[in-house]
Motif scaffolding. Sequence first.
Motif, PDB file in Angstrom:
ATOM      1  N   ILE A 108       0.859  -1.181   0.000  1.00 22.03           N
ATOM      2  CA  ILE A 108       0.000   0.000   0.000  1.00 22.03           C
ATOM      3  C   ILE A 108       0.894   1.229   0.000  1.00 22.03           C
ATOM      4  O   ILE A 108       1.916   1.271   0.695  1.00 22.03           O
ATOM      5  CB  ILE A 108      -0.973   0.005   1.200  1.00 22.03           C
ATOM      6  CG1 ILE A 108      -1.946   1.184   1.095  1.00 22.03           C
ATOM      7  CG2 ILE A 108      -0.237  -0.005   2.528  1.00 22.03           C
ATOM      8  CD1 ILE A 108      -3.093   1.119   2.090  1.00 22.03           C
ATOM      9  N   GLN A 109       0.542   2.207  -0.812  1.00 23.97           N
ATOM     10  CA  GLN A 109       1.309   3.430  -0.950  1.00 23.97           C
ATOM     11  C   GLN A 109       0.419   4.638  -0.673  1.00 23.97           C
ATOM     12  O   GLN A 109      -0.808   4.519  -0.640  1.00 23.97           O
ATOM     13  CB  GLN A 109       1.906   3.524  -2.356  1.00 23.97           C
ATOM     14  CG  GLN A 109       2.833   2.358  -2.696  1.00 23.97           C
ATOM     15  CD  GLN A 109       3.465   2.484  -4.072  1.00 23.97           C
ATOM     16  OE1 GLN A 109       2.836   2.944  -5.024  1.00 23.97           O
ATOM     17  NE2 GLN A 109       4.727   2.077  -4.183  1.00 23.97           N
ATOM     18  N   TYR A 110       1.043   5.798  -0.499  1.00 26.28           N
ATOM     19  CA  TYR A 110       0.290   7.008  -0.173  1.00 26.28           C
ATOM     20  C   TYR A 110       0.879   8.209  -0.907  1.00 26.28           C
ATOM     21  O   TYR A 110       2.024   8.209  -1.353  1.00 26.28           O
ATOM     22  CB  TYR A 110       0.333   7.273   1.340  1.00 26.28           C
ATOM     23  CG  TYR A 110       1.692   7.738   1.821  1.00 26.28           C
ATOM     24  CD1 TYR A 110       1.998   9.096   1.893  1.00 26.28           C
ATOM     25  CD2 TYR A 110       2.677   6.824   2.178  1.00 26.28           C
ATOM     26  CE1 TYR A 110       3.252   9.529   2.306  1.00 26.28           C
ATOM     27  CE2 TYR A 110       3.929   7.238   2.594  1.00 26.28           C
ATOM     28  CZ  TYR A 110       4.214   8.595   2.658  1.00 26.28           C
ATOM     29  OH  TYR A 110       5.455   9.006   3.053  1.00 26.28           O
ATOM     30  N   THR A 111       0.058   9.247  -1.032  1.00 25.13           N
ATOM     31  CA  THR A 111       0.521  10.542  -1.511  1.00 25.13           C
ATOM     32  C   THR A 111      -0.183  11.624  -0.711  1.00 25.13           C
ATOM     33  O   THR A 111      -1.355  11.483  -0.348  1.00 25.13           O
ATOM     34  CB  THR A 111       0.247  10.737  -3.013  1.00 25.13           C
ATOM     35  OG1 THR A 111       0.740  12.020  -3.421  1.00 25.13           O
ATOM     36  CG2 THR A 111      -1.228  10.641  -3.345  1.00 25.13           C
ATOM     37  N   THR A 112       0.539  12.699  -0.413  1.00 28.21           N
ATOM     38  CA  THR A 112      -0.065  13.857   0.243  1.00 28.21           C
ATOM     39  C   THR A 112      -0.134  15.059  -0.689  1.00 28.21           C
ATOM     40  O   THR A 112      -0.722  16.075  -0.339  1.00 28.21           O
ATOM     41  CB  THR A 112       0.734  14.249   1.507  1.00 28.21           C
ATOM     42  OG1 THR A 112       2.093  14.522   1.150  1.00 28.21           O
ATOM     43  CG2 THR A 112       0.686  13.130   2.549  1.00 28.21           C
ATOM     44  N   ASN A 119       5.845   4.006  -0.431  1.00 27.87           N
ATOM     45  CA  ASN A 119       5.307   2.916   0.370  1.00 27.87           C
ATOM     46  C   ASN A 119       4.948   3.419   1.764  1.00 27.87           C
ATOM     47  O   ASN A 119       5.661   4.246   2.347  1.00 27.87           O
ATOM     48  CB  ASN A 119       6.328   1.785   0.498  1.00 27.87           C
ATOM     49  CG  ASN A 119       5.961   0.589  -0.340  1.00 27.87           C
ATOM     50  OD1 ASN A 119       5.406   0.745  -1.433  1.00 27.87           O
ATOM     51  ND2 ASN A 119       6.268  -0.607   0.142  1.00 27.87           N
ATOM     52  N   LEU A 120       3.860   2.906   2.303  1.00 30.02           N
ATOM     53  CA  LEU A 120       3.436   3.264   3.650  1.00 30.02           C
ATOM     54  C   LEU A 120       4.095   2.316   4.644  1.00 30.02           C
ATOM     55  O   LEU A 120       3.703   1.150   4.765  1.00 30.02           O
ATOM     56  CB  LEU A 120       1.913   3.183   3.763  1.00 30.02           C
ATOM     57  CG  LEU A 120       1.323   3.529   5.136  1.00 30.02           C
ATOM     58  CD1 LEU A 120       1.678   4.958   5.536  1.00 30.02           C
ATOM     59  CD2 LEU A 120      -0.198   3.341   5.128  1.00 30.02           C
ATOM     60  N   GLY A 121       5.119   2.799   5.352  1.00 30.61           N
ATOM     61  CA  GLY A 121       5.772   1.990   6.363  1.00 30.61           C
ATOM     62  C   GLY A 121       6.715   0.952   5.779  1.00 30.61           C
ATOM     63  O   GLY A 121       7.058   0.976   4.591  1.00 30.61           O
ATOM     64  N   TYR A 122       7.109   0.022   6.635  1.00 33.08           N
ATOM     65  CA  TYR A 122       8.083  -0.994   6.250  1.00 33.08           C
ATOM     66  C   TYR A 122       7.859  -2.246   7.097  1.00 33.08           C
ATOM     67  O   TYR A 122       7.120  -2.221   8.094  1.00 33.08           O
ATOM     68  CB  TYR A 122       9.509  -0.470   6.443  1.00 33.08           C
ATOM     69  CG  TYR A 122       9.773   0.091   7.838  1.00 33.08           C
ATOM     70  CD1 TYR A 122      10.226  -0.726   8.873  1.00 33.08           C
ATOM     71  CD2 TYR A 122       9.563   1.446   8.114  1.00 33.08           C
ATOM     72  CE1 TYR A 122      10.455  -0.221  10.147  1.00 33.08           C
ATOM     73  CE2 TYR A 122       9.787   1.954   9.384  1.00 33.08           C
ATOM     74  CZ  TYR A 122      10.241   1.121  10.392  1.00 33.08           C
ATOM     75  OH  TYR A 122      10.463   1.629  11.641  1.00 33.08           O
ATOM     76  N   MET A 123       8.482  -3.337   6.700  1.00 34.07           N
ATOM     77  CA  MET A 123       8.354  -4.589   7.431  1.00 34.07           C
ATOM     78  C   MET A 123       8.927  -4.411   8.841  1.00 34.07           C
ATOM     79  O   MET A 123      10.043  -3.939   9.020  1.00 34.07           O
ATOM     80  CB  MET A 123       9.095  -5.700   6.685  1.00 34.07           C
ATOM     81  CG  MET A 123       8.866  -7.081   7.237  1.00 34.07           C
ATOM     82  SD  MET A 123       9.437  -8.384   6.089  1.00 34.07           S
ATOM     83  CE  MET A 123      11.156  -7.915   5.863  1.00 34.07           C
ATOM     84  N   GLY A 124       8.135  -4.751   9.860  1.00 34.96           N
ATOM     85  CA  GLY A 124       8.557  -4.567  11.238  1.00 34.96           C
ATOM     86  C   GLY A 124       8.295  -3.176  11.787  1.00 34.96           C
ATOM     87  O   GLY A 124       8.706  -2.862  12.917  1.00 34.96           O
ATOM     88  N   ASN A 135      10.384  -8.725   1.499  1.00 35.79           N
ATOM     89  CA  ASN A 135      11.168  -7.624   0.956  1.00 35.79           C
ATOM     90  C   ASN A 135      11.644  -7.999  -0.439  1.00 35.79           C
ATOM     91  O   ASN A 135      12.437  -8.925  -0.608  1.00 35.79           O
ATOM     92  CB  ASN A 135      12.361  -7.363   1.884  1.00 35.79           C
ATOM     93  CG  ASN A 135      13.192  -6.170   1.459  1.00 35.79           C
ATOM     94  OD1 ASN A 135      13.096  -5.686   0.333  1.00 35.79           O
ATOM     95  ND2 ASN A 135      14.043  -5.703   2.359  1.00 35.79           N
ATOM     96  N   PHE A 136      11.140  -7.304  -1.460  1.00 34.74           N
ATOM     97  CA  PHE A 136      11.537  -7.559  -2.841  1.00 34.74           C
ATOM     98  C   PHE A 136      12.567  -6.509  -3.260  1.00 34.74           C
ATOM     99  O   PHE A 136      12.227  -5.466  -3.820  1.00 34.74           O
ATOM    100  CB  PHE A 136      10.332  -7.475  -3.781  1.00 34.74           C
ATOM    101  CG  PHE A 136       9.322  -8.582  -3.627  1.00 34.74           C
ATOM    102  CD1 PHE A 136       9.482  -9.596  -2.698  1.00 34.74           C
ATOM    103  CD2 PHE A 136       8.193  -8.613  -4.435  1.00 34.74           C
ATOM    104  CE1 PHE A 136       8.543 -10.609  -2.566  1.00 34.74           C
ATOM    105  CE2 PHE A 136       7.244  -9.620  -4.316  1.00 34.74           C
ATOM    106  CZ  PHE A 136       7.421 -10.624  -3.369  1.00 34.74           C
ATOM    107  N   GLY A 137      13.828  -6.749  -2.942  1.00 31.36           N
ATOM    108  CA  GLY A 137      14.878  -5.825  -3.350  1.00 31.36           C
ATOM    109  C   GLY A 137      14.703  -4.424  -2.814  1.00 31.36           C
ATOM    110  O   GLY A 137      14.982  -3.443  -3.509  1.00 31.36           O
ATOM    111  N   GLY A 138      14.235  -4.308  -1.579  1.00 33.43           N
ATOM    112  CA  GLY A 138      14.022  -3.006  -0.962  1.00 33.43           C
ATOM    113  C   GLY A 138      12.573  -2.560  -0.949  1.00 33.43           C
ATOM    114  O   GLY A 138      12.234  -1.597  -0.245  1.00 33.43           O
ATOM    115  N   LEU A 139      11.726  -3.220  -1.723  1.00 34.86           N
ATOM    116  CA  LEU A 139      10.299  -2.921  -1.716  1.00 34.86           C
ATOM    117  C   LEU A 139       9.609  -3.866  -0.736  1.00 34.86           C
ATOM    118  O   LEU A 139       9.553  -5.078  -0.976  1.00 34.86           O
ATOM    119  CB  LEU A 139       9.702  -3.083  -3.116  1.00 34.86           C
ATOM    120  CG  LEU A 139       8.186  -2.868  -3.225  1.00 34.86           C
ATOM    121  CD1 LEU A 139       7.820  -1.432  -2.895  1.00 34.86           C
ATOM    122  CD2 LEU A 139       7.688  -3.253  -4.614  1.00 34.86           C
TER     123      LEU A 139
END
Length: 265
Positions: A108-112, A119-124, A135-139
């Motif tokens: 899930i992604q966001y724009t303001t 990307n909204l947040g990260y794993m952990g 994690n797909f190569g940083g995504l």
Amino acid sequence: FNDTMCASTYLEATVSAPYAEDFEGTNLWFNDTLVNQWELGVPAGSTISAAHSPSKAWVTKLDTVYGANVGSGDYLYTPNIVVTGLDSVYLKFWHQMNVDVASDGGAIQYTTDGSTWANLGYMGDPKGTNWFNDNFGGLHVWSYANQAWQQSEYTLDLVNVGSPFQGADTIKFRFMFIGDGSNTAEGWAIDDFEVAIPMAQIDGGVIAITSPVNSTEVGSTVNVSVDVKNFGIDPLSSIPVSYQVTGGSVITETINLTSNPLVSG
């Protein structure tokens, strides 16, 4: 005739937080292209066979597997969500996934600002619950072979310095589904999306006047009765209630519940 030209136009809806969508009514979401695989309707796959709440959900193909090569992503967009004046909001949604693990998944992604996406947040991420597992190569993405319906939640800080949402008036989200072009499966389903406002610690209010029911005679004495509800987090043991009749003096009484406090909800 060969002189006909067709064009597709997408109108962006705007809503205000708190906002909840179960996809059973008027649709305010959209996918971004005519070949996009996101479909709104009743899921009819063998794994993704039903919505989280009856009867509709957004799914990457309602009744078959997703295409083998979705490349850089198929996108599903929310309305613009107005958050002006709020300190924070909670993003919540339910999702089910059946993909080729470690190759296909979703984020899930966001724009303001309406144009720059992240990307909204990260794993952990401590702000998230059930938030990304691969994690797909940083995504950072969700990638599950056969994940039943689960709710994911993320807290958005709208005021503190350093938050990407500081001072935001409007936020828009999009679900991104990606694949590597090899194996396929049934995909990803989204349902019961919500942007909620945190409850106040102490918050109670009148939800109904139960007495008097009908008009009363001028000068008569009647008891005023009300139903109250705890909209906050803490139990309420003392609730002030005020009323006024036709421009008269404001009357205030206190409901004392010391022995049996009123709990939330």
